[in-house]
Design an enzyme around this catalytic site. Structure first.
Site, short mmCIF file in Angstrom:
data_model
loop_
_atom_site.label_atom_id
_atom_site.label_comp_id
_atom_site.label_asym_id
_atom_site.label_seq_id
_atom_site.Cartn_x
_atom_site.Cartn_y
_atom_site.Cartn_z
CG HIS A 279 -2.07 -0.94 1.13
ND1 HIS A 279 -2.96 -0.92 0.08
CD2 HIS A 279 -2.47 -1.94 1.97
CE1 HIS A 279 -3.87 -1.87 0.27
NE2 HIS A 279 -3.59 -2.51 1.40
CB CYS A 328 -2.38 2.91 -5.00
SG CYS A 328 -3.25 1.37 -5.39
#
Length: 547
Positions: A279, A328
């Site tokens: 993440h 991301c």
């Protein structure tokens, strides 16, 4: 029901001389009128081309760039065309092009005759212009070389049987053209008398890589792909001569320690790679990695700044810094203060490879029993190529742009200041004791354990990651006076901070292990993770050694 936008004519890559004018075309169909917008990329972020809102884009070639076209309908649906490369050749003799050139292949670089030592790399190169850009096929002694379909022919370890006459065919829809034939001789050569490295245009004093994959989060959704991606990348980098540390599931303190140890290994002339899968998010151009213990919502004080790591890498006078972020880049918490980071020095040695573009997500895919990120799917296809690292990443970008699973969703981005044509395949020529900074490679040896009853057990250890070990136990033939023997592996009570992998991750690691090591007979086995929590004496982790 809305009709999806369908691209009926994709733009095509071209290879042309500087100053040549041509048109990129894109056509699409939908139930409403459509709007077109062209984008290009050259050494930086993808940029919208002002005024380029027609189906056709007229270009006068000036420099090599990548192009794509976005098509929108009135319902705000959008789709991107394939990325195409406009390769521009700056120095082409005027008499090479026919007066009425219609785009058929024109050879502008022929391969050169060579004598190569057995076991050394063999590289032949050609180049051709064409509209569309030509495809290439190499031949040896008139026979097709099935896996040699690039401008560069590359054989990593030449054999005597690789000797012969080579030539290449460049072809497109307008025809084909052949290079000159050259003779290649592969044989034994005398060893150089000096102890210095042979002359090369570029070399590394060492190659060091830190790979981090965060899968199991305490406060965020778990991921699947980082396990496979870190494992596969570590194998490929080792083929390129990198010393690799690969770590799974680190909290913030552990990530900071790993980075600190990594930075200590860097020095003048080193090629350094930092890869992160997990993440992450972006805020005002700053990229942050999310440790497994980071709370909700994301905030800089709970995460790791990528730019701060790169700044410290530069201070080590490395020759190449490659940052690969498979994460991301959505924008979160705009109210949070930015981390304090000084501007990077203009040393021309830095390359960023982002799995996705700004304010966008990076996707995973399921391929049988393995999960992999879209970025790694194509990175592992190109990373062993002998070409400037930015050119290699451009090949990855183009492949991702052609993947229908992420068309319009994920577009890779490349940023760099690399002023020299450095490649990950460049040789290593150590300076002084630079190569000794890693210390000894702690290879895990098999061990025979003897019990008081006379039973013997063979223990085998496989280091899958730098902080994950697979332990196997095989009971040897028991003494005749023992009727029944059972074998059980238990975690030491003094190592309760070392965990056994969760079932989902354990299955992945076992599958990865089976893909590398031959299957062994065993009576019991388990996997230990979190070995970074074990400290030797007062300082270093035993896992911070090449795996």
């Amino acid at each position: 029901m809305q009709k999806a936008i369908v691209i009926t004519e994709q733009p095509v890559s071209v290879s042309v001389p500087v100053g040549y004018s041509f048109t990129l075309r894109c056509r699409a169909e939908a139930c409403t009128s459509l709007q077109y917008q062209w984008f290009c990329q050259h050494q930086s972020a993808c940029c919208q081309i002002p005024g380029a809102t027609e189906q056709d884009l007229l270009i006068t070639a000036q420099q090599t760039q990548l192009y794509t076209c976005r098509i929108n309908d009135l319902y705000k649906n959008a789709i991107f065309s394939n990325w195409v490369k406009v390769e521009v050749h700056q120095c082409v003799a005027r008499d090479l092009l026919p007066q009425l050139w219609r785009g058929e292949p024109v050879i502008i670089l022929n391969p050169i005759e060579q004598k190569v030592e057995v076991g050394k790399p063999l590289q032949l190169q050609c180049a051709a212009m064409g509209v569309p850009a030509p495809s290439f096929q190499w031949y040896r002694n008139g026979n097709v070389l099935e896996h040699q379909k690039k401008k560069k022919l590359w054989i990593s370890h030449a054999k005597v049987s690789d000797s012969g006459t080579y030539l290449c065919c460049a072809s497109n829809s307008h025809g084909e053209h052949w290079t000159n034939a050259v003779d290649i001789h592969v044989g034994e050569q005398s060893q150089p008398t000096s102890g210095t490295c042979r002359s090369e245009k570029f070399f590394a004093t060492d190659k060091i890589a830190l790979l981090v994959g965060n899968n199991h989060y305490q406060h965020h959704p778990n991921l699947m792909a980082p396990v496979t991606d870190v494992f596969e990348l570590s194998l490929l980098l080792k083929q390129l001569g990198f010393q690799v540390v690969s770590l799974l599931d680190l909290n913030k303190a552990e990530m900071m320690t790993a980075v600190s140890r990594f930075l200590q290994l860097l020095g003048k002339g080193v090629y350094a790679i930092f890869y992160y899968a997990g993440h992450g998010y972006e805020h005002s151009g700053r990229n942050y990695m999310v440790p497994i213990d980071a709370p909700q919502p994301y905030a800089p004080e709970n995460c790791i700044s990528v730019q701060r790591i790169l700044q410290k890498m530069q201070q080590r006078q490395t020759a190449l810094n490659l940052i690969l972020l498979d994460t991301c880049r959505k924008w979160y918490n705009p109210e949070c203060a930015l981390s304090q980071v000084q501007p990077l020095e203009p040393w021309g040695n830095t390359v960023y490879g982002y799995a996705t573009s700004e304010d966008a997500e990076a996707y995973e895919l399921q391929d049988g029993e393995f999960s992999s990120g879209i970025f790694m799917k194509y990175l592992k296809k190109h990373i062993l190529q002998e070409k400037k690292v930015t050119h290699m990443l451009e090949d990855v970008l183009e492949d991702i742009g052609r993947d229908p699973l992420v068309t319009g969703k994920q577009v890779m981005e490349i940023k760099h200041t690399l002023k020299e044509a450095r490649a990950l395949t460049d040789p290593i020529c150590p300076l002084g004791a630079a190569a000794l900074h890693w210390g000894h490679n702690h290879e895990l040896l098999n061990e025979i354990v003897m019990f008081p009853c006379g039973a013997q057990v063979e223990l085998r250890f496989h280091q899958v990651f730098s902080n994950v070990i697979y332990v196997c136990a095989k009971l040897q033939a028991p003494p005749s006076h023992i009727a029944d023997v059972r074998l059980l592996l238990c975690r030491p009570t003094e190592r309760q901070d070392v965990a056994i992998l969760k079932d989902s991750c354990a299955d992945q690691v076992e599958s990865l292990l089976a893909s590398v090591y031959k299957q062994e007979e065993q009576d019991c086995a388990f996997q230990l993770t979190g070995l970074q929590k074990i400290q030797m004496c007062s300082c270093s982790w035993i896992c911070i050694t090449p795996s």
